[in-house]
Design a protein around this motif. Structure first.
Motif, PDB file in Angstrom:
ATOM      1  N   LEU A   1       0.844  -1.208   0.000  1.00 37.76           N
ATOM      2  CA  LEU A   1       0.000   0.000   0.000  1.00 37.76           C
ATOM      3  C   LEU A   1       0.879   1.259   0.000  1.00 37.76           C
ATOM      4  N   THR A   2       1.910   1.246   0.837  1.00 39.22           N
ATOM      5  CA  THR A   2       2.820   2.403   0.892  1.00 39.22           C
ATOM      6  C   THR A   2       3.452   2.650  -0.479  1.00 39.22           C
ATOM      7  N   GLN A   3       3.939   1.556  -1.102  1.00 37.67           N
ATOM      8  CA  GLN A   3       4.551   1.710  -2.439  1.00 37.67           C
ATOM      9  C   GLN A   3       3.546   2.246  -3.443  1.00 37.67           C
ATOM     10  N   MET A   4       2.327   1.730  -3.341  1.00 38.14           N
ATOM     11  CA  MET A   4       1.308   2.163  -4.311  1.00 38.14           C
ATOM     12  C   MET A   4       1.000   3.644  -4.140  1.00 38.14           C
ATOM     13  N   ILE A   5       0.834   4.072  -2.887  1.00 38.77           N
ATOM     14  CA  ILE A   5       0.491   5.481  -2.652  1.00 38.77           C
ATOM     15  C   ILE A   5       1.653   6.382  -3.085  1.00 38.77           C
ATOM     16  N   GLU A   6       2.833   6.048  -2.564  1.00 39.82           N
ATOM     17  CA  GLU A   6       3.973   6.949  -2.808  1.00 39.82           C
ATOM     18  C   GLU A   6       4.438   6.869  -4.264  1.00 39.82           C
ATOM     19  N   GLY A   7       4.427   5.631  -4.827  1.00 42.14           N
ATOM     20  CA  GLY A   7       4.864   5.447  -6.213  1.00 42.14           C
ATOM     21  C   GLY A   7       3.921   6.145  -7.185  1.00 42.14           C
ATOM     22  N   THR A   8       2.632   5.979  -6.975  1.00 38.43           N
ATOM     23  CA  THR A   8       1.668   6.593  -7.892  1.00 38.43           C
ATOM     24  C   THR A   8       1.741   8.113  -7.779  1.00 38.43           C
ATOM     25  N   ALA A   9       1.824   8.601  -6.535  1.00 45.59           N
ATOM     26  CA  ALA A   9       1.888  10.053  -6.341  1.00 45.59           C
ATOM     27  C   ALA A   9       3.121  10.622  -7.050  1.00 45.59           C
ATOM     28  N   LYS A  10       4.248   9.951  -6.877  1.00 46.13           N
ATOM     29  CA  LYS A  10       5.492  10.447  -7.476  1.00 46.13           C
ATOM     30  C   LYS A  10       5.370  10.508  -9.001  1.00 46.13           C
ATOM     31  N   ARG A  11       4.857   9.403  -9.559  1.00 50.81           N
ATOM     32  CA  ARG A  11       4.730   9.358 -11.016  1.00 50.81           C
ATOM     33  C   ARG A  11       3.768  10.417 -11.546  1.00 50.81           C
ATOM     34  N   GLU A  12       2.805  10.764 -10.727  1.00 48.48           N
ATOM     35  CA  GLU A  12       1.809  11.755 -11.155  1.00 48.48           C
ATOM     36  C   GLU A  12       2.215  13.178 -10.764  1.00 48.48           C
ATOM     37  N   GLY A  13       3.409  13.318 -10.199  1.00 54.07           N
ATOM     38  CA  GLY A  13       3.896  14.662  -9.845  1.00 54.07           C
ATOM     39  C   GLY A  13       3.212  15.253  -8.612  1.00 54.07           C
ATOM     40  N   ILE A  14       2.715  14.374  -7.733  1.00 53.82           N
ATOM     41  CA  ILE A  14       2.040  14.858  -6.517  1.00 53.82           C
ATOM     42  C   ILE A  14       2.963  14.577  -5.335  1.00 53.82           C
ATOM     43  N   PRO A  15       3.432  15.617  -4.638  1.00 54.48           N
ATOM     44  CA  PRO A  15       4.355  15.353  -3.535  1.00 54.48           C
ATOM     45  C   PRO A  15       3.596  14.795  -2.324  1.00 54.48           C
ATOM     46  N   LEU A  16       3.630  13.505  -2.148  1.00 54.18           N
ATOM     47  CA  LEU A  16       2.803  12.883  -1.113  1.00 54.18           C
ATOM     48  C   LEU A  16       3.511  11.657  -0.552  1.00 54.18           C
ATOM     49  N   LEU A  17       3.557  11.593   0.775  1.00 51.60           N
ATOM     50  CA  LEU A  17       4.086  10.410   1.444  1.00 51.60           C
ATOM     51  C   LEU A  17       2.964   9.758   2.228  1.00 51.60           C
ATOM     52  N   ARG A  18       3.168   8.497   2.582  1.00 54.35           N
ATOM     53  CA  ARG A  18       2.153   7.785   3.360  1.00 54.35           C
ATOM     54  C   ARG A  18       1.795   8.553   4.636  1.00 54.35           C
ATOM     55  N   ALA A  19       2.799   9.149   5.249  1.00 53.01           N
ATOM     56  CA  ALA A  19       2.553   9.859   6.519  1.00 53.01           C
ATOM     57  C   ALA A  19       1.629  11.057   6.351  1.00 53.01           C
ATOM     58  N   ASP A  20       1.437  11.506   5.109  1.00 54.61           N
ATOM     59  CA  ASP A  20       0.574  12.677   4.872  1.00 54.61           C
ATOM     60  C   ASP A  20      -0.907  12.321   4.893  1.00 54.61           C
ATOM     61  N   ILE A  21      -1.213  11.033   4.743  1.00 53.10           N
ATOM     62  CA  ILE A  21      -2.628  10.657   4.686  1.00 53.10           C
ATOM     63  C   ILE A  21      -3.000   9.885   5.965  1.00 53.10           C
ATOM     64  N   TYR A  22      -4.274   9.556   6.096  1.00 55.73           N
ATOM     65  CA  TYR A  22      -4.723   8.824   7.282  1.00 55.73           C
ATOM     66  C   TYR A  22      -5.189   7.436   6.846  1.00 55.73           C
ATOM     67  N   ILE A  23      -4.850   6.429   7.641  1.00 54.23           N
ATOM     68  CA  ILE A  23      -5.196   5.047   7.308  1.00 54.23           C
ATOM     69  C   ILE A  23      -5.866   4.385   8.514  1.00 54.23           C
ATOM     70  N   CYS A  24      -6.965   3.711   8.266  1.00 52.02           N
ATOM     71  CA  CYS A  24      -7.612   2.967   9.350  1.00 52.02           C
ATOM     72  C   CYS A  24      -8.377   1.782   8.756  1.00 52.02           C
TER      73      CYS A  24
END
Ligand code: URA
Length: 251
Positions: free
Chosen positions: A123-146
């Motif tokens: 999940l972390t790779q998917m979030i961070e990898g997709t964001a990076k490829r799409e030019g969105i500066p986003l890390l897992r720590a920036d979102i909320y997971i439950c």
């Protein structure tokens, strides 16, 4: 709240990796429930399946700490019997995007943090990898997971409807507290809990639904993507779903 209880909460948050806690402003404190109220039994909030006429998710002013306090040493359903730790949620309490999974697995049960095992790493790779490829500066720590349920179902079985009903109240309060711009439901259990739709995830994925008035994107659960068969297509589809939700939230 007495000092001992406060110490326990702070330790719990520290174990979740949260290093800073904020004291609400005086005005917010005045409106907040007192500790005695917060420890009262959970309020009845019906599951999405029965929520056709629910009002929009107005911000409740309830903090995640208050919800955690209300959960306490929860014994409201049988899942408490075999759990090691309650897995409440992790990440940015003000995130515009919340990911919701099904329930903790063994690693999460041991650590008290959602999505830290193999599925979590994906999940972390998917979030961070997709964001990076799409030019969105986003890390897992920036979102909320439950998760829908906060205690591990034995043998990682699917949570029972009554377990989801009871624990779903806390999920809904978390969502109302954060009030994100969008929610991403990971897998069929989260999708059904949030949308009330009964179809399988393959029919629902890639589409927008709503939880109250918050858009919900459904995608595959990362554990499904870890299975060895037929995964190239499912992975590509999951990446497409993530792109949609990330652009919706962050563009
Ligand atoms: N699967 C989930 O649904 N949630 C977790 O936290 C871990 C695995």
């Amino acid at each position: 709240m007495d000092t001992e209880l406060l110490r326990q909460y702070l330790e719990f948050y520290r174990d979740l990796g949260i290093k800073t806690v904020y004291r609400p402003a005086k005005s917010a404190q005045r409106g907040a429930p007192r500790a005695e109220t917060a420890a009262a039994p959970a309020r009845e909030l019906p599951l999405a399946a029965a929520t056709g006429e629910l009002p929009p998710a107005a911000a409740t002013g309830e903090s995640l700490l208050q919800i955690l306090s209300d959960i306490g040493d929860c014994r409201r359903c049988p899942l408490h019997e075999q759990r090691s730790k309650i897995v409440f949620g992790v990440g940015n309490e003000r995130s515009p995007l919340v990911f919701v999974g099904e329930g903790p697995g063994a690693d999460e049960d041991a650590q008290g943090i959602p999505f830290v095992g193999r599925a979590g790493q994906l999940l972390t790779q998917m979030i961070e990898g997709t964001a990076k490829r799409e030019g969105i500066p986003l890390l897992r720590a920036d979102i909320y997971i439950c998760n829908v349920v906060k205690c591990r179902p034995p043998g990682n079985r699917t949570p029972e409807p009554d377990e989801m009903e009871i624990c779903g109240q806390f999920l809904f309060r978390q969502l109302m507290s954060i009030r994100p711009k969008a929610i991403c439901a990971l897998g069929g259990t989260a999708a059904r809990a949030l949308t009330g739709h009964k179809e399988g995830v393959t029919k629902m994925r890639g589409k927008w639904f709503t939880w109250r008035d918050i858009p919900v994107m459904v995608t595959y659960h990362p554990s499904y993507l870890l299975r060895p068969y037929n995964q190239a297509t499912a992975k590509r589809e999951a990446w497409e779903d993530l792109k949609k939700v990330l652009h919706f939230v962050y563009d």
